[in-house]
Design an enzyme around this catalytic site. Structure first.
Site, PDB file in Angstrom:
ATOM      1  N   VAL A  63      38.071  34.258  46.399  1.00 60.65           N
ATOM      2  CA  VAL A  63      38.313  34.945  45.129  1.00 60.65           C
ATOM      3  C   VAL A  63      39.802  34.928  44.804  1.00 60.65           C
ATOM      4  O   VAL A  63      40.195  34.635  43.671  1.00 60.65           O
ATOM      5  CB  VAL A  63      37.753  36.386  45.142  1.00 60.65           C
ATOM      6  CG1 VAL A  63      38.199  37.164  43.907  1.00 60.65           C
ATOM      7  CG2 VAL A  63      36.231  36.365  45.222  1.00 60.65           C
ATOM      8  N   ALA A  66      40.677  31.439  43.587  1.00 57.78           N
ATOM      9  CA  ALA A  66      40.196  31.147  42.238  1.00 57.78           C
ATOM     10  C   ALA A  66      40.921  31.974  41.187  1.00 57.78           C
ATOM     11  O   ALA A  66      41.180  31.497  40.084  1.00 57.78           O
ATOM     12  CB  ALA A  66      38.691  31.402  42.151  1.00 57.78           C
ATOM     13  N   GLU A  67      41.230  33.207  41.514  1.00 58.76           N
ATOM     14  CA  GLU A  67      41.853  34.096  40.536  1.00 58.76           C
ATOM     15  C   GLU A  67      43.322  33.782  40.288  1.00 58.76           C
ATOM     16  O   GLU A  67      43.765  33.761  39.145  1.00 58.76           O
ATOM     17  CB  GLU A  67      41.721  35.562  40.980  1.00 58.76           C
ATOM     18  CG  GLU A  67      40.342  36.127  40.815  1.00 58.76           C
ATOM     19  CD  GLU A  67      39.975  36.404  39.357  1.00 58.76           C
ATOM     20  OE1 GLU A  67      40.747  36.104  38.433  1.00 58.76           O
ATOM     21  OE2 GLU A  67      38.884  36.935  39.141  1.00 58.76           O
ATOM     22  N   SER A  68      44.086  33.572  41.350  1.00 59.37           N
ATOM     23  CA  SER A  68      45.542  33.473  41.183  1.00 59.37           C
ATOM     24  C   SER A  68      46.154  32.225  41.790  1.00 59.37           C
ATOM     25  O   SER A  68      47.362  32.037  41.685  1.00 59.37           O
ATOM     26  CB  SER A  68      46.199  34.692  41.831  1.00 59.37           C
ATOM     27  OG  SER A  68      45.987  34.655  43.238  1.00 59.37           O
TER      28      SER A  68
END
Length: 195
Positions: A63, A66-68
Site C-alpha cells: 500500500v 502504491a500510494e506514495s
C-alpha cells in the site's frame, strides 16, 4: 536540407512519442527496484505498525508503495499526505483512536502506524466478504462508503470478478497495483516482508 526538415516535420511527433514511451517503460522497469529500496528504508516502522494492527507486512508495504512510491514527503492534489497518503481528517481520527495528538504525516512511522490502523478498519469492515482484502483496498482508495454502496447495489463480488466489480477505474488500478506489489514483496528473495 529541405527534405530532412520536411521528414522531421512529419515524423518528429511520432519519434518524440516513441522516445517518451521508451523512457517511461525504462523508468517503470527500474522503478520497482528503486521503489522497493525506498519503501524498505521504512521496513522497521512498517513491521512495528504491521504487528500492532495485525496487518500483513507485505500488504502494508505494498500500500505504501502504491500510494506514495515510498516517499514520505509526498502530498497529493487532493490533500493526502505521506507514505500511506492519508487525508489529514482521517489521520486525525486514527490518531485520536490511538490516544495521540495531531499527527505529523510526513513522519514515516506516524504515516505507517495510522495507515495500518485505517487499513485494519477496512479489513475488519469487509471481513464478511470472500474478497475482504480487495474490498478493503478499494475502500482505502475510494472510501468505505463507496464500496458499501456498490455492495448494496450489486452484492458481493466473487474472487474472479472482484477487480472488474470495482466502479472507479483509478481504484481498480490501485487494487491491481497493491496486489502485484504484495506478491512481489512476498516473493522477494530473503524478504523479511514475506514473514
Amino acid at each position: 536540407m529541405g527534405r530532412l526538415a520536411a521528414l522531421f516535420f512529419f515524423l518528429g511527433p511520432f519519434l518524440l512519442v516513441g522516445l517518451a514511451v521508451s523512457l517511461r517503460t525504462a523508468r517503470t522497469v527500474e522503478s520497482f527496484e528503486s521503489l522497493m529500496g525506498r519503501v524498505r528504508r521504512h521496513e522497521a516502522a512498517a513491521r512495528s505498525a504491521s504487528n500492532s494492527e495485525g496487518v500483513e507486512l507485505a500488504l502494508l508495504l505494498a500500500v505504501a508503495s502504491a500510494e506514495s512510491g515510498g516517499r514520505a514527503e509526498v502530498r497529493s492534489s487532493a490533500g493526502a499526505v505521506g507514505l500511506m497518503q492519508l487525508m489529514p481528517a482521517t489521520a486525525s481520527e486514527m490518531a485520536e483512536a490511538l490516544g495521540e495528538g495531531r499527527p505529523e504525516l510526513t513522519d514515516p512511522a506516524t504515516s505507517l502506524r495510522l495507515g495500518a490502523r485505517y487499513l485494519r478498519r477496512q479489513l475488519d469492515r469487509f471481513a464478511d466478504s470472500p474478497c475482504a482484502t480487495e474490498l478493503a483496498l478499494a475502500a482505502y482508495n475510494a472510501g468505505p462508503e463507496n464500496v458499501q454502496s456498490w455492495r448494496n447495489a450489486s452484492g458481493d463480488p466473487d474472487a474472479e470478478t472482484v477487480i472488474d466489480w470495482i466502479r472507479f477505474s483509478e481504484t481498480r488500478a490501485f487494487v491491481r497495483r497493491v496486489l502485484d506489489y504484495r506478491a512481489r514483496f512476498r516473493a522477494a528473495s530473503g524478504s523479511s516482508a514475506a514473514r
